[in-house]
Design a protein around this motif. Sequence first.
Motif, PDB file in Angstrom:
ATOM      1  N   SER A   1     -52.089  70.462  16.524  1.00  0.00           N
ATOM      2  CA  SER A   1     -51.320  71.689  17.499  1.00  0.00           C
ATOM      3  C   SER A   1     -51.037  71.896  18.461  1.00  0.00           C
ATOM      4  N   ALA A   2     -50.245  72.541  19.272  1.00  0.00           N
ATOM      5  CA  ALA A   2     -49.462  72.580  20.463  1.00  0.00           C
ATOM      6  C   ALA A   2     -51.279  72.661  22.088  1.00  0.00           C
ATOM      7  N   VAL A   3     -52.419  73.437  21.249  1.00  0.00           N
ATOM      8  CA  VAL A   3     -53.242  73.849  22.080  1.00  0.00           C
ATOM      9  C   VAL A   3     -54.315  73.518  20.935  1.00  0.00           C
ATOM     10  N   ARG A   4     -55.523  72.655  21.611  1.00  0.00           N
ATOM     11  CA  ARG A   4     -56.445  72.685  20.478  1.00  0.00           C
ATOM     12  C   ARG A   4     -57.470  73.830  19.913  1.00  0.00           C
ATOM     13  N   LEU A   5     -57.728  73.548  18.981  1.00  0.00           N
ATOM     14  CA  LEU A   5     -58.406  74.824  18.032  1.00  0.00           C
ATOM     15  C   LEU A   5     -59.809  75.406  19.448  1.00  0.00           C
ATOM     16  N   PRO A   6     -59.738  77.069  19.712  1.00  0.00           N
ATOM     17  CA  PRO A   6     -60.622  77.467  20.132  1.00  0.00           C
ATOM     18  C   PRO A   6     -61.172  78.252  19.203  1.00  0.00           C
ATOM     19  N   PHE A   7     -62.852  78.648  20.371  1.00  0.00           N
ATOM     20  CA  PHE A   7     -63.482  79.211  19.012  1.00  0.00           C
ATOM     21  C   PHE A   7     -62.771  81.073  18.945  1.00  0.00           C
ATOM     22  N   GLU A   8     -63.421  81.254  17.788  1.00  0.00           N
ATOM     23  CA  GLU A   8     -62.900  82.464  17.632  1.00  0.00           C
ATOM     24  C   GLU A   8     -61.170  82.705  17.885  1.00  0.00           C
ATOM     25  N   PRO A   9     -60.295  81.566  17.653  1.00  0.00           N
ATOM     26  CA  PRO A   9     -58.823  82.176  17.849  1.00  0.00           C
ATOM     27  C   PRO A   9     -57.976  83.142  17.482  1.00  0.00           C
ATOM     28  N   LYS A  10     -56.785  83.392  17.809  1.00  0.00           N
ATOM     29  CA  LYS A  10     -56.194  84.674  18.025  1.00  0.00           C
ATOM     30  C   LYS A  10     -55.032  83.981  17.577  1.00  0.00           C
ATOM     31  N   GLY A  11     -54.048  85.067  16.785  1.00  0.00           N
ATOM     32  CA  GLY A  11     -52.600  84.613  16.770  1.00  0.00           C
ATOM     33  C   GLY A  11     -52.250  83.546  15.387  1.00  0.00           C
ATOM     34  N   TRP A  12     -51.139  82.882  16.402  1.00  0.00           N
ATOM     35  CA  TRP A  12     -50.697  81.377  15.205  1.00  0.00           C
ATOM     36  C   TRP A  12     -52.056  80.543  15.238  1.00  0.00           C
ATOM     37  N   LEU A  13     -53.097  80.759  16.277  1.00  0.00           N
ATOM     38  CA  LEU A  13     -54.654  79.784  16.688  1.00  0.00           C
ATOM     39  C   LEU A  13     -55.327  80.308  15.055  1.00  0.00           C
ATOM     40  N   SER A  14     -55.282  81.512  14.838  1.00  0.00           N
ATOM     41  CA  SER A  14     -55.538  81.978  13.442  1.00  0.00           C
ATOM     42  C   SER A  14     -55.374  81.082  12.471  1.00  0.00           C
ATOM     43  N   GLU A  15     -54.341  81.362  12.469  1.00  0.00           N
ATOM     44  CA  GLU A  15     -53.233  80.508  11.166  1.00  0.00           C
ATOM     45  C   GLU A  15     -53.827  79.031  11.255  1.00  0.00           C
ATOM     46  N   TYR A  16     -53.353  78.504  12.099  1.00  0.00           N
ATOM     47  CA  TYR A  16     -54.082  77.251  11.959  1.00  0.00           C
ATOM     48  C   TYR A  16     -55.105  76.679  11.450  1.00  0.00           C
ATOM     49  N   ARG A  17     -56.455  77.570  12.165  1.00  0.00           N
ATOM     50  CA  ARG A  17     -57.807  77.644  11.593  1.00  0.00           C
ATOM     51  C   ARG A  17     -57.288  77.630  10.002  1.00  0.00           C
ATOM     52  N   ARG A  18     -57.249  78.830   9.614  1.00  0.00           N
ATOM     53  CA  ARG A  18     -56.780  79.343   7.584  1.00  0.00           C
ATOM     54  C   ARG A  18     -56.630  78.391   7.078  1.00  0.00           C
ATOM     55  N   ASP A  19     -54.998  77.574   7.876  1.00  0.00           N
ATOM     56  CA  ASP A  19     -54.693  76.207   6.754  1.00  0.00           C
ATOM     57  C   ASP A  19     -55.941  75.023   7.149  1.00  0.00           C
ATOM     58  N   LEU A  20     -56.617  74.749   8.084  1.00  0.00           N
ATOM     59  CA  LEU A  20     -57.338  73.616   7.894  1.00  0.00           C
ATOM     60  C   LEU A  20     -58.331  73.958   7.384  1.00  0.00           C
ATOM     61  N   ARG A  21     -59.088  75.217   7.071  1.00  0.00           N
ATOM     62  CA  ARG A  21     -60.007  75.293   6.774  1.00  0.00           C
ATOM     63  C   ARG A  21     -59.535  74.729   5.104  1.00  0.00           C
ATOM     64  N   THR A  22     -58.597  75.978   4.448  1.00  0.00           N
ATOM     65  CA  THR A  22     -58.022  75.708   2.859  1.00  0.00           C
ATOM     66  C   THR A  22     -57.832  73.948   2.768  1.00  0.00           C
ATOM     67  N   ALA A  23     -57.491  73.670   3.816  1.00  0.00           N
ATOM     68  CA  ALA A  23     -56.853  71.959   3.018  1.00  0.00           C
ATOM     69  C   ALA A  23     -58.209  70.850   3.399  1.00  0.00           C
TER      70      ALA A  23
END
Length: 271
Positions: free
Chosen positions: A20-42
């Motif tokens: 990712s372009a930045v590290r995953l934060p707590f309570e992400p928003k926007g594209w970071l929320s999508e990033y977390r969703r995909d990581l969780r699914t994987a």
Amino acid sequence: MEQARRFAVHGSETHVEAWSAVRLPFEPKGWLSEYRRDLRTALRSMRASQAGVLYAEYATPDQSFADLENVLLYNLGSGCFSHLARQGLSCRRIASRDDLHHVRYTSIEPEDAPRPGGQLLASVRLIDLPPGSTPAHWWSAFREQLKVHGDIGTLYGGELGITAELGSSWSRRDIAPSVKTLLDGLISALHVHDWSNREHLVAALDKIGDGERLWDLLNDPAMAFLGPRRLVRPHGRSIAWNPADERCGFFQFTRSAQADAVTVRIHALSR
């Protein structure tokens, strides 16, 4: 960088790799929320190995403060990877090969986990689990039993490597949900508080023991080789702990056959 290329996640039954372009934060928003969703699914799609030990790695492109446990585990939520860490988990921070933030998750044999190779700084053995699971309970238990090795008059300014063997009293407890509070309490035990907010903190500490005695222990520099800081602050009617978690560059939790609840060793992390 186009929005579609701000992150990528690649997963299989045996491992997950992502950047990712930045590290995953707590309570992400926007594209970071999508990033977390995909990581969780994987991660949910990964198959637990017979060894049941999860190895996670965070490669960072800079030296800015980052809590390793938050980036790899807490900010995702343990529900997506607990099935992979039945017998243990190991997390490590390394340097990125580019200007992106990379994470990798895979199953390993316990003996294949990397170990910190630096000087032993401290150790602690708990015969029993603390009566509660908050950072305050873990801090009190660890601080009471902590043994510092070497010259405690010298502050340590480097990174820590932490190994924890979890005994038979953990047999019915999942490892992953306990990591954050245990690490917060343990690293807090290596600091000394700055004497601030006495009245509020004593009242809060009274909930886990003798508040006045614990207040004195909180401000006792005898074992504090990580030095002083505003370690605890009021948080509503409760308290929040603020240890230097970013100083931990490696930690490992593994189950063992020992009778003791927890045996921890803290090393200077050599690179």
